[in-house]
Design a protein around this motif. Structure first.
Motif, PDB file in Angstrom:
ATOM      1  N   ILE A 225       0.834  -1.191   0.000  1.00 41.71           N
ATOM      2  CA  ILE A 225       0.000   0.000   0.000  1.00 41.71           C
ATOM      3  C   ILE A 225       0.874   1.249   0.000  1.00 41.71           C
ATOM      4  O   ILE A 225       1.835   1.348   0.765  1.00 41.71           O
ATOM      5  N   ILE A 226       0.553   2.186  -0.879  1.00 38.93           N
ATOM      6  CA  ILE A 226       1.241   3.466  -0.930  1.00 38.93           C
ATOM      7  C   ILE A 226       0.269   4.551  -0.474  1.00 38.93           C
ATOM      8  O   ILE A 226      -0.823   4.678  -1.031  1.00 38.93           O
ATOM      9  N   ILE A 227       0.666   5.304   0.539  1.00 43.58           N
ATOM     10  CA  ILE A 227      -0.116   6.459   0.966  1.00 43.58           C
ATOM     11  C   ILE A 227       0.520   7.686   0.330  1.00 43.58           C
ATOM     12  O   ILE A 227       1.615   8.096   0.718  1.00 43.58           O
ATOM     13  N   ASP A 228      -0.146   8.245  -0.669  1.00 41.21           N
ATOM     14  CA  ASP A 228       0.433   9.409  -1.336  1.00 41.21           C
ATOM     15  C   ASP A 228       0.155  10.666  -0.526  1.00 41.21           C
ATOM     16  O   ASP A 228      -0.551  10.645   0.488  1.00 41.21           O
ATOM     17  N   ASP A 229       0.708  11.773  -0.989  1.00 40.78           N
ATOM     18  CA  ASP A 229       0.596  13.015  -0.218  1.00 40.78           C
ATOM     19  C   ASP A 229      -0.506  13.937  -0.738  1.00 40.78           C
ATOM     20  O   ASP A 229      -0.537  15.118  -0.417  1.00 40.78           O
ATOM     21  N   GLY A 230      -1.415  13.373  -1.542  1.00 45.83           N
ATOM     22  CA  GLY A 230      -2.527  14.163  -2.045  1.00 45.83           C
ATOM     23  C   GLY A 230      -2.572  14.202  -3.556  1.00 45.83           C
ATOM     24  O   GLY A 230      -2.458  15.257  -4.160  1.00 45.83           O
TER      25      GLY A 230
ATOM     26  N   LEU B  76       4.153  -1.021   3.739  1.00 48.77           N
ATOM     27  CA  LEU B  76       3.600   0.317   3.568  1.00 48.77           C
ATOM     28  C   LEU B  76       4.661   1.305   3.122  1.00 48.77           C
ATOM     29  O   LEU B  76       5.806   1.258   3.571  1.00 48.77           O
ATOM     30  N   LYS B  77       4.251   2.198   2.239  1.00 47.75           N
ATOM     31  CA  LYS B  77       5.109   3.327   1.865  1.00 47.75           C
ATOM     32  C   LYS B  77       4.296   4.608   2.053  1.00 47.75           C
ATOM     33  O   LYS B  77       3.226   4.755   1.473  1.00 47.75           O
TER      34      LYS B  77
END
Length: 480
Positions: A126-131, A442-443
Protein backbone atom coordinates in the motif's frame (compact mmCIF):
# COMPACT_ATOMS: atom_id res chain seq x y z
CA UNK A 1 25.13 -1.00 -37.52
CA UNK A 2 27.93 -0.08 -35.13
CA UNK A 3 30.48 2.43 -36.42
CA UNK A 4 33.26 -0.14 -36.87
CA UNK A 5 35.51 2.48 -38.44
CA UNK A 6 35.64 4.17 -35.01
CA UNK A 7 35.68 0.98 -32.93
CA UNK A 8 38.46 -0.83 -34.81
CA UNK A 9 41.54 1.37 -34.65
CA UNK A 10 44.39 0.56 -37.01
CA UNK A 11 47.92 1.88 -36.61
CA UNK A 12 49.84 1.00 -39.77
CA UNK A 13 53.10 2.09 -38.12
CA UNK A 14 52.68 -0.51 -35.37
CA UNK A 15 54.81 -3.64 -35.31
CA UNK A 16 51.60 -5.67 -34.80
CA UNK A 17 50.17 -6.97 -38.07
CA UNK A 18 47.01 -5.16 -39.25
CA UNK A 19 44.89 -8.34 -39.28
CA UNK A 20 45.83 -8.92 -35.60
CA UNK A 21 44.96 -5.32 -34.72
CA UNK A 22 41.51 -5.88 -36.25
CA UNK A 23 41.08 -9.17 -34.38
CA UNK A 24 42.20 -7.65 -31.06
CA UNK A 25 39.83 -4.68 -31.45
CA UNK A 26 36.87 -6.99 -32.07
CA UNK A 27 37.85 -9.15 -29.06
CA UNK A 28 37.98 -6.07 -26.81
CA UNK A 29 34.62 -4.91 -28.13
CA UNK A 30 33.10 -8.30 -27.28
CA UNK A 31 34.77 -8.31 -23.84
CA UNK A 32 33.32 -4.85 -23.08
CA UNK A 33 29.81 -6.00 -23.95
CA UNK A 34 29.41 -3.71 -26.96
CA UNK A 35 29.16 -6.69 -29.30
CA UNK A 36 26.82 -9.29 -27.83
CA UNK A 37 26.84 -13.04 -28.58
CA UNK A 38 24.90 -13.75 -31.75
CA UNK A 39 25.50 -10.27 -33.23
CA UNK A 40 26.16 -10.37 -36.96
CA UNK A 41 29.37 -8.76 -38.26
CA UNK A 42 29.85 -7.20 -41.68
CA UNK A 43 31.03 -9.59 -44.36
CA UNK A 44 34.70 -9.53 -45.36
CA UNK A 45 34.09 -7.27 -48.38
CA UNK A 46 31.94 -4.81 -46.43
CA UNK A 47 34.34 -4.73 -43.47
CA UNK A 48 37.30 -4.19 -45.80
CA UNK A 49 35.50 -1.24 -47.35
CA UNK A 50 34.63 0.20 -43.92
CA UNK A 51 38.21 -0.08 -42.64
CA UNK A 52 39.85 0.80 -45.96
CA UNK A 53 42.01 -2.34 -45.97
CA UNK A 54 42.41 -5.29 -48.34
CA UNK A 55 39.75 -7.96 -48.13
CA UNK A 56 42.42 -10.62 -47.51
CA UNK A 57 43.41 -8.73 -44.34
CA UNK A 58 39.86 -8.97 -43.00
CA UNK A 59 39.67 -12.66 -43.98
CA UNK A 60 42.91 -13.26 -42.04
CA UNK A 61 41.51 -11.48 -38.96
CA UNK A 62 38.24 -13.45 -39.17
CA UNK A 63 40.23 -16.70 -39.47
CA UNK A 64 42.15 -15.72 -36.32
CA UNK A 65 38.94 -14.88 -34.43
CA UNK A 66 37.29 -18.13 -35.52
CA UNK A 67 40.34 -20.13 -34.48
CA UNK A 68 40.16 -18.56 -30.98
CA UNK A 69 36.42 -19.18 -30.75
CA UNK A 70 35.28 -15.53 -30.75
CA UNK A 71 33.23 -15.70 -33.94
CA UNK A 72 31.33 -18.24 -36.00
CA UNK A 73 31.65 -18.14 -39.80
CA UNK A 74 28.88 -19.46 -42.00
CA UNK A 75 30.45 -19.65 -45.50
CA UNK A 76 28.62 -17.61 -48.15
CA UNK A 77 26.07 -16.52 -45.49
CA UNK A 78 27.30 -14.41 -42.62
CA UNK A 79 29.71 -13.98 -39.73
CA UNK A 80 28.53 -13.54 -36.14
CA UNK A 81 29.89 -13.27 -32.62
CA UNK A 82 29.99 -16.78 -31.15
CA UNK A 83 27.06 -17.79 -28.94
CA UNK A 84 29.48 -19.48 -26.53
CA UNK A 85 32.46 -17.25 -25.97
CA UNK A 86 35.89 -18.61 -25.00
CA UNK A 87 36.69 -18.63 -21.29
CA UNK A 88 38.64 -15.63 -20.08
CA UNK A 89 42.01 -16.10 -18.45
CA UNK A 90 41.90 -16.56 -14.66
CA UNK A 91 42.38 -13.38 -12.65
CA UNK A 92 43.85 -12.64 -9.26
CA UNK A 93 41.42 -12.07 -6.42
CA UNK A 94 42.46 -8.42 -6.06
CA UNK A 95 42.43 -7.68 -9.78
CA UNK A 96 39.77 -5.07 -10.64
CA UNK A 97 38.55 -4.85 -14.19
CA UNK A 98 35.07 -3.56 -15.01
CA UNK A 99 33.01 -5.15 -17.76
CA UNK A 100 31.49 -1.87 -18.94
CA UNK A 101 32.99 1.60 -19.25
CA UNK A 102 30.13 3.21 -17.33
CA UNK A 103 30.71 0.91 -14.36
CA UNK A 104 33.51 3.37 -13.56
CA UNK A 105 32.76 6.42 -11.43
CA UNK A 106 33.39 9.87 -12.88
CA UNK A 107 36.67 10.90 -11.27
CA UNK A 108 36.44 14.61 -12.12
CA UNK A 109 34.85 16.78 -9.41
CA UNK A 110 31.21 17.67 -9.97
CA UNK A 111 28.36 19.10 -7.92
CA UNK A 112 26.62 16.65 -5.58
CA UNK A 113 22.87 16.91 -5.04
CA UNK A 114 21.59 15.51 -1.75
CA UNK A 115 18.72 13.22 -2.71
CA UNK A 116 18.21 11.48 0.63
CA UNK A 117 14.84 13.26 0.84
CA UNK A 118 13.44 11.37 -2.14
CA UNK A 119 14.50 7.76 -1.58
CA UNK A 120 11.82 5.47 -2.96
CA UNK A 121 10.80 1.88 -2.29
CA UNK A 122 9.00 0.01 -5.02
CA UNK A 123 7.89 -3.29 -3.52
CA UNK A 124 5.13 -2.37 -1.08
CA UNK A 125 1.51 -3.41 -0.72
CA UNK A 126 0.00 0.00 0.00
CA UNK A 127 1.24 3.47 -0.93
CA UNK A 128 -0.12 6.46 0.97
CA UNK A 129 0.43 9.41 -1.34
CA UNK A 130 0.60 13.02 -0.22
CA UNK A 131 -2.53 14.16 -2.04
CA UNK A 132 -2.83 12.94 -5.63
CA UNK A 133 -5.95 13.10 -7.79
CA UNK A 134 -7.78 9.94 -8.80
CA UNK A 135 -6.60 9.47 -12.38
CA UNK A 136 -9.51 7.08 -12.97
CA UNK A 137 -11.83 10.09 -12.79
CA UNK A 138 -9.81 12.38 -15.06
CA UNK A 139 -10.96 13.28 -18.59
CA UNK A 140 -7.81 11.71 -20.03
CA UNK A 141 -9.69 10.08 -22.91
CA UNK A 142 -11.11 13.42 -24.01
CA UNK A 143 -7.72 15.07 -23.65
CA UNK A 144 -5.99 12.40 -25.74
CA UNK A 145 -8.74 12.44 -28.34
CA UNK A 146 -8.23 16.18 -28.79
CA UNK A 147 -4.45 15.66 -28.79
CA UNK A 148 -4.71 13.14 -31.65
CA UNK A 149 -6.98 15.42 -33.66
CA UNK A 150 -4.39 18.20 -33.50
CA UNK A 151 -1.64 15.93 -34.82
CA UNK A 152 -3.63 15.29 -38.01
CA UNK A 153 -4.44 18.91 -38.93
CA UNK A 154 -1.83 21.07 -40.63
CA UNK A 155 -2.77 24.40 -38.95
CA UNK A 156 -2.74 22.67 -35.55
CA UNK A 157 0.66 21.14 -36.31
CA UNK A 158 2.11 24.56 -37.10
CA UNK A 159 0.69 26.26 -34.00
CA UNK A 160 1.84 23.41 -31.74
CA UNK A 161 5.46 24.08 -32.67
CA UNK A 162 5.38 27.84 -32.12
CA UNK A 163 6.55 29.62 -28.99
CA UNK A 164 6.35 26.66 -26.64
CA UNK A 165 9.20 28.00 -24.48
CA UNK A 166 6.68 30.34 -22.86
CA UNK A 167 3.67 28.17 -23.64
CA UNK A 168 1.39 28.08 -26.67
CA UNK A 169 -0.63 31.23 -27.28
CA UNK A 170 -3.84 29.20 -27.27
CA UNK A 171 -3.27 27.85 -23.76
CA UNK A 172 -2.08 31.19 -22.38
CA UNK A 173 -5.17 32.91 -23.77
CA UNK A 174 -7.42 30.36 -22.09
CA UNK A 175 -5.37 30.65 -18.89
CA UNK A 176 -5.98 34.41 -18.75
CA UNK A 177 -9.73 33.77 -18.68
CA UNK A 178 -9.50 30.72 -16.44
CA UNK A 179 -7.38 32.45 -13.77
CA UNK A 180 -9.56 35.54 -13.91
CA UNK A 181 -12.79 33.59 -13.34
CA UNK A 182 -11.49 31.12 -10.76
CA UNK A 183 -8.87 33.18 -8.90
CA UNK A 184 -9.57 36.84 -9.64
CA UNK A 185 -6.20 37.44 -11.30
CA UNK A 186 -5.95 40.43 -13.63
CA UNK A 187 -3.29 39.42 -16.16
CA UNK A 188 -2.63 39.04 -19.88
CA UNK A 189 -0.78 36.43 -21.93
CA UNK A 190 2.58 38.17 -21.36
CA UNK A 191 2.23 37.48 -17.63
CA UNK A 192 2.01 33.69 -18.01
CA UNK A 193 4.67 31.00 -18.40
CA UNK A 194 3.64 27.38 -18.96
CA UNK A 195 6.08 24.90 -17.38
CA UNK A 196 6.58 21.18 -16.86
CA UNK A 197 4.82 21.24 -13.50
CA UNK A 198 4.92 23.60 -10.53
CA UNK A 199 8.37 22.36 -9.53
CA UNK A 200 9.92 23.81 -12.68
CA UNK A 201 8.28 27.15 -11.90
CA UNK A 202 9.77 27.07 -8.39
CA UNK A 203 13.19 26.20 -9.83
CA UNK A 204 13.13 29.00 -12.39
CA UNK A 205 12.03 31.59 -9.82
CA UNK A 206 14.72 30.43 -7.38
CA UNK A 207 17.47 30.60 -9.98
CA UNK A 208 16.61 34.18 -10.91
CA UNK A 209 15.88 35.55 -7.45
CA UNK A 210 18.30 33.80 -5.13
CA UNK A 211 22.07 33.60 -4.74
CA UNK A 212 24.73 33.39 -2.02
CA UNK A 213 23.93 36.94 -0.88
CA UNK A 214 20.16 36.44 -0.55
CA UNK A 215 17.79 35.18 2.14
CA UNK A 216 14.50 33.35 1.78
CA UNK A 217 11.93 32.59 4.47
CA UNK A 218 9.89 29.38 4.41
CA UNK A 219 7.45 27.70 6.77
CA UNK A 220 8.35 24.86 9.12
CA UNK A 221 7.52 22.18 8.14
CA UNK A 222 7.56 22.90 4.41
CA UNK A 223 7.56 21.36 0.95
CA UNK A 224 10.91 19.54 1.05
CA UNK A 225 11.62 19.75 -2.68
CA UNK A 226 11.15 23.53 -2.63
CA UNK A 227 13.56 23.83 0.31
CA UNK A 228 16.18 21.79 -1.53
CA UNK A 229 15.71 23.89 -4.67
CA UNK A 230 16.30 27.09 -2.71
CA UNK A 231 19.30 25.70 -0.82
CA UNK A 232 21.01 24.67 -4.07
CA UNK A 233 21.21 28.36 -5.08
CA UNK A 234 23.45 29.05 -2.08
CA UNK A 235 20.87 31.29 -0.42
CA UNK A 236 20.33 31.47 3.32
CA UNK A 237 17.10 29.64 4.16
CA UNK A 238 15.29 30.64 7.37
CA UNK A 239 12.37 28.63 8.71
CA UNK A 240 9.51 30.17 10.67
CA UNK A 241 6.75 28.32 12.44
CA UNK A 242 3.43 27.28 10.92
CA UNK A 243 0.45 27.02 13.27
CA UNK A 244 -3.29 26.59 12.79
CA UNK A 245 -3.45 30.03 11.12
CA UNK A 246 -0.64 29.40 8.66
CA UNK A 247 2.86 30.82 8.45
CA UNK A 248 3.71 33.16 11.34
CA UNK A 249 3.84 36.67 9.89
CA UNK A 250 4.93 38.21 13.22
CA UNK A 251 8.12 36.18 13.04
CA UNK A 252 8.58 37.28 9.43
CA UNK A 253 8.24 40.92 10.50
CA UNK A 254 10.88 40.51 13.21
CA UNK A 255 13.29 38.97 10.70
CA UNK A 256 12.66 41.82 8.25
CA UNK A 257 13.66 44.34 10.94
CA UNK A 258 16.99 42.58 11.45
CA UNK A 259 18.11 41.76 7.91
CA UNK A 260 17.29 42.11 4.23
CA UNK A 261 14.84 39.44 3.11
CA UNK A 262 14.80 38.56 -0.60
CA UNK A 263 11.75 36.32 -0.76
CA UNK A 264 9.13 34.49 1.26
CA UNK A 265 7.85 31.15 -0.02
CA UNK A 266 4.31 30.54 1.13
CA UNK A 267 1.55 27.97 0.48
CA UNK A 268 -1.47 29.92 1.74
CA UNK A 269 -4.44 27.92 0.52
CA UNK A 270 -3.65 24.47 1.94
CA UNK A 271 -0.18 24.58 3.42
CA UNK A 272 2.01 21.63 2.53
CA UNK A 273 2.24 19.38 4.44
CA UNK A 274 -0.02 20.49 7.32
CA UNK A 275 -3.07 21.52 5.15
CA UNK A 276 -3.77 24.65 7.25
CA UNK A 277 -5.13 27.77 5.51
CA UNK A 278 -3.42 31.12 5.95
CA UNK A 279 -5.81 33.45 7.80
CA UNK A 280 -7.13 36.67 6.27
CA UNK A 281 -5.26 38.76 8.83
CA UNK A 282 -1.94 37.10 8.05
CA UNK A 283 -2.53 37.38 4.30
CA UNK A 284 -3.04 41.11 4.62
CA UNK A 285 0.01 41.47 6.87
CA UNK A 286 2.23 39.42 4.54
CA UNK A 287 1.28 41.65 1.59
CA UNK A 288 1.90 44.76 3.68
CA UNK A 289 5.31 43.49 4.80
CA UNK A 290 6.20 42.65 1.21
CA UNK A 291 5.45 46.22 0.14
CA UNK A 292 7.19 47.77 3.14
CA UNK A 293 10.39 45.67 3.03
CA UNK A 294 10.48 45.01 -0.74
CA UNK A 295 10.65 41.24 -0.75
CA UNK A 296 9.08 38.86 -3.27
CA UNK A 297 6.28 36.50 -2.30
CA UNK A 298 6.50 33.14 -4.07
CA UNK A 299 2.94 31.88 -3.77
CA UNK A 300 2.58 28.14 -4.37
CA UNK A 301 -1.12 27.43 -4.92
CA UNK A 302 -0.90 23.79 -5.94
CA UNK A 303 -4.48 22.68 -5.11
CA UNK A 304 -6.57 25.87 -5.09
CA UNK A 305 -9.52 24.29 -6.91
CA UNK A 306 -10.46 21.87 -4.13
CA UNK A 307 -12.25 23.53 -1.22
CA UNK A 308 -15.24 21.97 0.51
CA UNK A 309 -16.49 24.00 3.47
CA UNK A 310 -17.02 27.34 1.73
CA UNK A 311 -15.70 29.50 -1.09
CA UNK A 312 -11.88 29.57 -0.99
CA UNK A 313 -9.90 32.68 -0.16
CA UNK A 314 -8.60 34.36 -3.29
CA UNK A 315 -4.85 34.07 -3.83
CA UNK A 316 -2.44 36.74 -2.60
CA UNK A 317 -1.70 37.35 -6.28
CA UNK A 318 -5.26 38.62 -6.80
CA UNK A 319 -4.83 41.36 -4.18
CA UNK A 320 -3.59 44.89 -4.80
CA UNK A 321 0.19 44.44 -4.76
CA UNK A 322 3.14 46.05 -6.52
CA UNK A 323 3.93 43.16 -8.87
CA UNK A 324 6.00 41.41 -6.21
CA UNK A 325 3.89 38.22 -6.03
CA UNK A 326 4.99 35.30 -8.20
CA UNK A 327 2.02 32.97 -8.48
CA UNK A 328 2.64 29.26 -9.16
CA UNK A 329 0.08 26.56 -9.89
CA UNK A 330 -0.33 23.23 -11.63
CA UNK A 331 -2.82 21.11 -13.54
CA UNK A 332 -1.23 17.93 -12.15
CA UNK A 333 -3.55 18.03 -9.13
CA UNK A 334 -6.58 18.39 -11.40
CA UNK A 335 -5.84 15.71 -13.96
CA UNK A 336 -2.88 13.41 -13.42
CA UNK A 337 0.51 13.77 -11.62
CA UNK A 338 2.23 12.43 -14.74
CA UNK A 339 0.75 15.24 -16.86
CA UNK A 340 3.46 17.77 -16.17
CA UNK A 341 1.75 21.07 -16.95
CA UNK A 342 2.27 23.88 -14.49
CA UNK A 343 2.18 27.65 -14.78
CA UNK A 344 3.62 30.84 -13.37
CA UNK A 345 1.98 34.28 -13.31
CA UNK A 346 4.30 37.24 -12.77
CA UNK A 347 5.27 40.65 -14.20
CA UNK A 348 6.22 40.54 -17.88
CA UNK A 349 9.90 41.37 -17.34
CA UNK A 350 10.27 38.43 -14.95
CA UNK A 351 8.42 36.06 -17.27
CA UNK A 352 10.75 37.07 -20.13
CA UNK A 353 13.79 36.10 -18.07
CA UNK A 354 12.21 32.87 -16.82
CA UNK A 355 11.44 31.94 -20.42
CA UNK A 356 15.05 32.63 -21.46
CA UNK A 357 16.37 30.51 -18.58
CA UNK A 358 13.89 27.73 -19.30
CA UNK A 359 15.12 27.57 -22.93
CA UNK A 360 18.61 26.70 -21.64
CA UNK A 361 17.39 23.50 -20.02
CA UNK A 362 14.18 22.76 -21.93
CA UNK A 363 13.42 24.19 -25.36
CA UNK A 364 9.68 24.01 -24.76
CA UNK A 365 6.70 21.99 -23.67
CA UNK A 366 4.42 19.66 -25.60
CA UNK A 367 2.49 22.07 -27.82
CA UNK A 368 -0.13 19.48 -28.77
CA UNK A 369 -0.86 18.68 -25.11
CA UNK A 370 -0.99 22.35 -24.16
CA UNK A 371 -3.45 23.11 -26.95
CA UNK A 372 -5.51 20.04 -26.04
CA UNK A 373 -5.71 21.30 -22.46
CA UNK A 374 -6.71 24.73 -23.76
CA UNK A 375 -9.58 23.06 -25.61
CA UNK A 376 -10.72 21.31 -22.42
CA UNK A 377 -10.82 24.68 -20.67
CA UNK A 378 -12.57 26.42 -23.56
CA UNK A 379 -15.31 23.79 -23.96
CA UNK A 380 -16.01 23.69 -20.23
CA UNK A 381 -14.86 20.06 -19.90
CA UNK A 382 -12.31 20.97 -17.22
CA UNK A 383 -14.95 22.85 -15.21
CA UNK A 384 -17.33 19.88 -15.40
CA UNK A 385 -14.53 17.59 -14.26
CA UNK A 386 -13.78 19.89 -11.32
CA UNK A 387 -17.40 20.02 -10.24
CA UNK A 388 -17.66 16.23 -10.36
CA UNK A 389 -14.41 15.45 -8.54
CA UNK A 390 -14.97 18.13 -5.92
CA UNK A 391 -18.10 16.28 -4.77
CA UNK A 392 -16.38 12.90 -4.88
CA UNK A 393 -13.29 14.09 -2.97
CA UNK A 394 -15.52 15.84 -0.43
CA UNK A 395 -17.33 12.55 0.23
CA UNK A 396 -14.04 10.66 0.47
CA UNK A 397 -12.70 13.19 2.98
CA UNK A 398 -15.79 12.74 5.16
CA UNK A 399 -15.62 8.94 4.82
CA UNK A 400 -11.96 8.99 5.88
CA UNK A 401 -12.78 11.28 8.79
CA UNK A 402 -15.35 8.79 10.11
CA UNK A 403 -12.88 5.90 9.87
CA UNK A 404 -10.09 7.85 11.54
CA UNK A 405 -12.42 8.77 14.40
CA UNK A 406 -13.77 5.25 14.87
CA UNK A 407 -10.60 3.18 14.34
CA UNK A 408 -7.52 5.33 14.98
CA UNK A 409 -8.57 7.98 17.52
CA UNK A 410 -6.56 6.37 20.33
CA UNK A 411 -3.38 6.53 18.23
CA UNK A 412 -3.61 9.85 16.39
CA UNK A 413 -4.78 13.44 16.38
CA UNK A 414 -5.80 15.43 13.30
CA UNK A 415 -7.89 18.31 12.05
CA UNK A 416 -10.29 17.80 9.18
CA UNK A 417 -9.05 20.09 6.38
CA UNK A 418 -11.44 22.52 4.70
CA UNK A 419 -10.21 21.40 1.32
CA UNK A 420 -7.36 19.79 -0.56
CA UNK A 421 -6.61 16.13 -1.05
CA UNK A 422 -4.89 15.03 2.14
CA UNK A 423 -5.09 14.98 5.94
CA UNK A 424 -2.14 15.81 8.22
CA UNK A 425 -2.03 13.17 10.95
CA UNK A 426 0.05 13.37 14.12
CA UNK A 427 0.75 10.21 16.11
CA UNK A 428 0.47 10.28 19.86
CA UNK A 429 3.80 10.21 21.70
CA UNK A 430 3.73 6.46 22.41
CA UNK A 431 3.74 5.69 18.67
CA UNK A 432 6.40 6.28 16.04
CA UNK A 433 5.94 7.49 12.47
CA UNK A 434 9.46 6.27 11.73
CA UNK A 435 8.54 2.74 12.77
CA UNK A 436 5.36 3.03 10.69
CA UNK A 437 7.37 4.10 7.65
CA UNK A 438 9.87 1.27 8.00
CA UNK A 439 7.32 -1.53 7.62
CA UNK A 440 7.75 -3.42 4.33
CA UNK A 441 3.97 -3.44 3.79
CA UNK A 442 3.60 0.32 3.57
CA UNK A 443 5.11 3.33 1.86
CA UNK A 444 4.18 6.81 3.08
CA UNK A 445 5.31 9.52 0.68
CA UNK A 446 5.45 12.36 3.23
CA UNK A 447 6.39 11.95 6.88
CA UNK A 448 7.87 14.34 9.43
CA UNK A 449 9.78 12.65 12.23
CA UNK A 450 10.28 15.86 14.20
CA UNK A 451 6.53 16.34 14.65
CA UNK A 452 5.83 12.56 14.46
CA UNK A 453 3.34 13.21 11.66
CA UNK A 454 2.49 12.05 8.17
CA UNK A 455 0.33 13.15 5.29
CA UNK A 456 -2.49 10.84 4.21
CA UNK A 457 -3.79 11.50 0.70
CA UNK A 458 -7.42 10.44 0.31
CA UNK A 459 -8.46 11.78 -3.11
CA UNK A 460 -6.79 9.02 -5.12
CA UNK A 461 -8.54 6.21 -3.17
CA UNK A 462 -12.11 4.99 -3.40
CA UNK A 463 -13.97 4.00 -0.22
CA UNK A 464 -12.85 0.37 -0.35
CA UNK A 465 -9.22 1.40 -0.76
CA UNK A 466 -9.53 3.88 2.12
CA UNK A 467 -10.93 1.10 4.34
CA UNK A 468 -8.04 -1.23 3.46
CA UNK A 469 -5.50 1.50 4.21
CA UNK A 470 -7.02 2.37 7.59
CA UNK A 471 -7.22 -1.31 8.52
CA UNK A 472 -3.51 -1.70 7.80
CA UNK A 473 -2.63 1.42 9.80
CA UNK A 474 -4.74 0.18 12.69
CA UNK A 475 -3.00 -3.21 12.72
CA UNK A 476 0.47 -1.66 12.48
CA UNK A 477 -0.15 0.87 15.24
CA UNK A 478 -1.73 -1.77 17.48
CA UNK A 479 1.51 -3.76 17.28
CA UNK A 480 3.79 -0.85 18.24
Amino acid sequence: MLPFENIILIDKKSSIAVYKQIANSIINTVRNGVLKPGTKLPGSREMASILNVHRKTVIASYDELEAQGWITVFPRKYVMVAEKLPLLHPKKWDETELAYSYDNDLKINFRIIDKSWCVERDTVEIIIDDGHPDVRLSPIDELLKTYRSFTSRQPAIKSANKGTAQGTVRLREEMVKFLSITRGLTINTDNILITHGAQMSIYLAAQLLLNTQSTIIVGKPNYTVANETFIQTGTQLIEVSVDEYGINTDQIEQLCKKKKITAVYVIPHHHYPTTVTLSVERRMKLLELSNRYSFVIIEDDYDYDYHYASSPYLPLASANHQGNVIYIGSFSKLLDPSLRIGFMAAPKNFIVQCTALRKMIDVGGDGYMQNALAELIKTGELKRHLNKTKKIYHNRRDFLNDLLQSQLSEYISFTVPNGGMAVWITLRKDYSVKQLQNTPLLKIIRTDEESNSFRLGFASMNEQEIEITIDLLHNLLKKQ
